[in-house]
Each structure stands twice: as C-alpha cells, then as structure tokens.
Design a protein around this motif. Sequence first.
Motif, mmCIF file in Angstrom:
data_model
loop_
_atom_site.group_PDB
_atom_site.id
_atom_site.type_symbol
_atom_site.label_atom_id
_atom_site.label_comp_id
_atom_site.label_asym_id
_atom_site.label_seq_id
_atom_site.Cartn_x
_atom_site.Cartn_y
_atom_site.Cartn_z
ATOM 1 N N GLY A 22 45.410 87.164 42.404
ATOM 2 C CA GLY A 22 46.232 86.402 43.333
ATOM 3 C C GLY A 22 47.544 86.009 42.692
ATOM 4 O O GLY A 22 47.594 85.680 41.501
ATOM 5 N N PHE A 23 48.622 86.031 43.502
ATOM 6 C CA PHE A 23 49.944 85.731 42.962
ATOM 7 C C PHE A 23 50.764 85.005 44.022
ATOM 8 O O PHE A 23 50.895 85.483 45.153
ATOM 9 N N VAL A 24 51.283 83.849 43.653
ATOM 10 C CA VAL A 24 52.247 83.115 44.482
ATOM 11 C C VAL A 24 53.577 83.130 43.754
ATOM 12 O O VAL A 24 53.656 82.803 42.567
ATOM 13 N N SER A 25 54.643 83.506 44.480
ATOM 14 C CA SER A 25 55.938 83.716 43.839
ATOM 15 C C SER A 25 57.058 83.106 44.666
ATOM 16 O O SER A 25 56.939 82.916 45.882
ATOM 17 N N THR A 26 58.158 82.829 43.986
ATOM 18 C CA THR A 26 59.367 82.364 44.666
ATOM 19 C C THR A 26 60.178 83.521 45.220
ATOM 20 O O THR A 26 61.189 83.307 45.875
ATOM 21 N N ALA A 27 59.748 84.755 44.970
ATOM 22 C CA ALA A 27 60.457 85.935 45.454
ATOM 23 C C ALA A 27 59.932 86.326 46.830
ATOM 24 O O ALA A 27 58.717 86.296 47.066
ATOM 25 N N PHE A 60 46.576 80.263 50.741
ATOM 26 C CA PHE A 60 47.251 79.518 49.693
ATOM 27 C C PHE A 60 47.307 78.062 50.134
ATOM 28 O O PHE A 60 47.651 77.771 51.290
ATOM 29 N N ILE A 61 47.004 77.142 49.226
ATOM 30 C CA ILE A 61 47.022 75.717 49.556
ATOM 31 C C ILE A 61 48.024 75.017 48.654
ATOM 32 O O ILE A 61 47.925 75.082 47.425
ATOM 33 N N ASN A 62 48.998 74.340 49.258
ATOM 34 C CA ASN A 62 49.964 73.528 48.528
ATOM 35 C C ASN A 62 49.324 72.167 48.268
ATOM 36 O O ASN A 62 49.142 71.370 49.197
ATOM 37 N N THR A 63 48.965 71.913 47.016
ATOM 38 C CA THR A 63 48.249 70.677 46.711
ATOM 39 C C THR A 63 49.148 69.453 46.781
ATOM 40 O O THR A 63 48.645 68.323 46.828
ATOM 41 N N ASP A 64 50.475 69.641 46.787
ATOM 42 C CA ASP A 64 51.404 68.509 46.900
ATOM 43 C C ASP A 64 51.491 68.009 48.335
ATOM 44 O O ASP A 64 51.563 66.805 48.585
ATOM 45 N N THR A 65 51.507 68.937 49.293
ATOM 46 C CA THR A 65 51.702 68.583 50.699
ATOM 47 C C THR A 65 50.456 68.769 51.545
ATOM 48 O O THR A 65 50.384 68.255 52.662
ATOM 49 N N GLY A 66 49.485 69.520 51.042
ATOM 50 C CA GLY A 66 48.302 69.833 51.830
ATOM 51 C C GLY A 66 48.495 70.987 52.791
ATOM 52 O O GLY A 66 47.569 71.343 53.542
ATOM 53 N N ASP A 67 49.682 71.610 52.789
ATOM 54 C CA ASP A 67 49.941 72.743 53.684
ATOM 55 C C ASP A 67 49.052 73.926 53.308
ATOM 56 O O ASP A 67 48.851 74.218 52.122
ATOM 57 N N ASP A 85 57.989 85.583 55.897
ATOM 58 C CA ASP A 85 59.012 84.602 55.530
ATOM 59 C C ASP A 85 58.528 83.609 54.475
ATOM 60 O O ASP A 85 59.231 82.649 54.135
ATOM 61 N N PHE A 86 57.339 83.849 53.906
ATOM 62 C CA PHE A 86 56.802 82.905 52.925
ATOM 63 C C PHE A 86 57.460 83.075 51.564
ATOM 64 O O PHE A 86 57.536 84.185 51.032
ATOM 65 N N VAL A 87 57.928 81.981 50.991
ATOM 66 C CA VAL A 87 58.372 81.922 49.593
ATOM 67 C C VAL A 87 57.982 80.561 49.034
ATOM 68 O O VAL A 87 58.067 79.547 49.738
ATOM 69 N N ALA A 88 57.545 80.537 47.814
ATOM 70 C CA ALA A 88 57.229 79.280 47.150
ATOM 71 C C ALA A 88 58.479 78.731 46.464
ATOM 72 O O ALA A 88 59.503 79.408 46.369
ATOM 73 N N ILE A 89 58.393 77.505 45.983
ATOM 74 C CA ILE A 89 59.534 76.825 45.356
ATOM 75 C C ILE A 89 59.119 76.302 43.990
ATOM 76 O O ILE A 89 57.986 75.830 43.816
ATOM 77 N N ALA A 90 60.024 76.387 43.027
ATOM 78 C CA ALA A 90 59.739 75.876 41.680
ATOM 79 C C ALA A 90 59.367 74.395 41.759
ATOM 80 O O ALA A 90 59.964 73.627 42.501
ATOM 81 N N ILE A 113 54.423 75.967 39.578
ATOM 82 C CA ILE A 113 55.503 76.926 39.355
ATOM 83 C C ILE A 113 56.574 76.303 38.466
ATOM 84 O O ILE A 113 57.128 75.241 38.779
ATOM 85 N N MET A 114 56.876 76.951 37.345
ATOM 86 C CA MET A 114 57.867 76.461 36.403
ATOM 87 C C MET A 114 59.265 76.891 36.837
ATOM 88 O O MET A 114 59.458 77.525 37.870
ATOM 89 N N GLU A 115 60.264 76.530 36.009
ATOM 90 C CA GLU A 115 61.636 76.981 36.255
ATOM 91 C C GLU A 115 61.776 78.426 35.784
ATOM 92 O O GLU A 115 61.158 78.842 34.807
ATOM 93 N N SER A 116 62.597 79.181 36.473
ATOM 94 C CA SER A 116 62.772 80.591 36.139
ATOM 95 C C SER A 116 63.868 80.783 35.097
ATOM 96 O O SER A 116 64.677 79.882 34.839
#
Length: 373
Positions: A22-27, A60-67, A85-90, A113-116
């Motif tokens: 599994g991979f979640v990316s900002t790309a 995919f579950i965003n643990t910060d927002t619960g989305d 249209d899905f992209v994650a954020i650092a 997700i760290m800084e790139s």
Amino acid sequence: MGCTEPIRPEFDFKSGMVLVEGFVSTAPNGSFVKINTVNEFNIGTNSYENVFIGGAEVSFINTDTGDVVALIEDTEADIYIPPVDFVAIAGQTWELDILLDDGRQYKSLPETIMESVPISAIGVTYKPELSFNVELDDFAPGHSILVDFEDPPNVENYYYWNYRSFEFRDICVTCHIYRIYRDGTCVLIGSEIPPEVELVHPYQTYYCENDCWRIRYNQNIKIFSDKFTNGSTIERLPVADVLLYTKKDILVEVQQFSLSASAYEYYETLKDLINDNGGFNSPPSAALIGNIINPNDRDEFVLGRFTAAPAETARIILERDDVEEDQIEIGLLAPEGTWQEPRIPPEEYIFEAPCPGESRYNTSIRPEGWPTN
C-alpha cells in the motif's frame, strides 16, 4: 581429501499468506494498494506465483480528520486505486484498512507524511546493455534516468524512486485467433478453426482512432540513503531504468519519495529479494513483515507494508531516433482481411478501434509534459 559434493538446497515455501503493498502519496495517481496471496508452486511456469485478491473493501483513513477514502478495484491492473483527484498532503497521518470478502480484516500502523526533497535537475544516458531482462534471458538496451538534488543537512534522509513512461500507441486493440473487434470487444467468427486452414497471422490488429498513450511502470527498486553523503549535493544519481520496448520518443515521469527509516529498511529488503528472484512479480523468498496486522488474529503473519510518503516529480522526453539496437517489442500489423481464408466480406472490414480507456496502463488524455507539436 578436500572434495565436496554439492547438493541442491530445499526451501520451505508457505503458500496462502497474504501480501499487501500500500502506498499513499502527495503525487497525483501515485497512491495504490495491491493485495495478493502467495500461491502454490505452478508447474507450468516452474515458479511460485502471487495471485491477486479481488472483491475487497479497501480504504485509506486520515487519522487526523477521520476522513475515509474508499479505493476502487481496477480489474485490468489487479490493483486498488483511490479517486483520480486524490492527493495526500505533507504532515498528514494515514492508515490502511482492508476487509476481504471472506471476512478477514487487515489494518496498518499509522504513517505520517514527511517533507519532500525537490529534484533540482534530471538527465539521461543511453546504454546498449542497461540491465538484465529475465524474459529475454539477456541484457536489454535502454535509458538510465539521472537526477540531482540537495540532501538536507543534519538529518537522516532516505529516498525511493518510481517512474511512469508514456508512449504513443499505434495499435489500440488486438484480437486473437479468428476474432474481430465489434461493439467494444473481440468476438469469435465461427465455432472453431478448421485444421486444414493455415493462418497468415494468428491475430487481427486495429489502429487507434484517437490519441492514445500506453503507460509503463518501473520493474525494479531504486533507493538511496544519505548515510555517507549527509548534506551533500547529489549529482547524476541513476534512479530509473527505462528499457527500449519501443524506439519511439517517450515521456518519463520520475517520482522521488522521502521515506521513513523503517520504510527504507523494508524496501532495501524487497530490493534484495527482487534481485535474487528476478522480478517484481516473483513472490518473496523470505518473510517481508512490515507494518500490517490482522487485528482479529495477531498470530497471522501478513507480508508487505503500507507507506505514506511525499513525492517530487520531474519529467523528461527520451528521443530515440539515433538508437541502433533493436527494440524489445516487435509486433506485426495484421488488419482485418489478412487471413488466408477470410470469413467476412471485405466491405464489412473495420480497421480502427478507440483507446482502451482511462486506466493504470492507458490514457487518451495528453500527459503533462508531452510535446504539443
């Protein structure tokens, strides 16, 4: 004295284990999930095989927002993908949740997700013997993609690279023995092939009636640690092997990911296993235990890993007009009517078909960076 008799080692392969990548990316289009089971030995291919597990509910579950982001099963690619249209954020933290149709559930540990680290330059060099190709059982020609970047000082950094290549397609549909393309699919003409009929071509091909690009992906692992180069300028580091499948010009899109230390250790192990086994689709010969568990059965070993990582993207056009070596894929054109004994009248022939549609491997949308002329 001193003489030894070699013996063939025996390995205990455990089949039926679940393998998750599994991979979640900002790309954009950089996030996915693959779920496979390590199957029994296949006598036909003389190898162990991984079999795709379909019909799962993957999120995919965003643990910060619960989305919760529900993934869609791509049956052509044997993969689960989020909405286009899905992209994650650092800075975000994500988890993976899987529910198989037999009731088994798998969850990952959270990943932040760290800084790139940006790519400062991208280049290319051509090599007649770029890398060994298992299918060809020989070294294959191709281009090595090189990148420059500034490694941040005073912090450990770990890098991982993916790429996608886009090539313009001439043929959009190929129908096999005594099948022709009608109404969006290949249909059989007649019930069987007469044994006395000698085929000129065992298939029929159809030109693309609209713009269409084929998409390929990397088949090996490229990683890098700044253990000995912390804070340095990294120049012309090879990060992708693009084989000469076609001599047409292609667009290569490289993604540079910044990994955590644990993710880097996992991909380092995976790289060694792929090098030993000879390909991405080969099952692991050792346990690739990552950060995924069965919450209802803590004794079950789950192979694979869920990774959340930022990506920096760079693109380059590969011009191949002056390449002397033969391309790897050589296909023959066989429009309708190239049978020795046609079964439909010539006035009913068609010669074109639409692009197969938007998927992981095809697109009719002009890729970003593709020349306009």
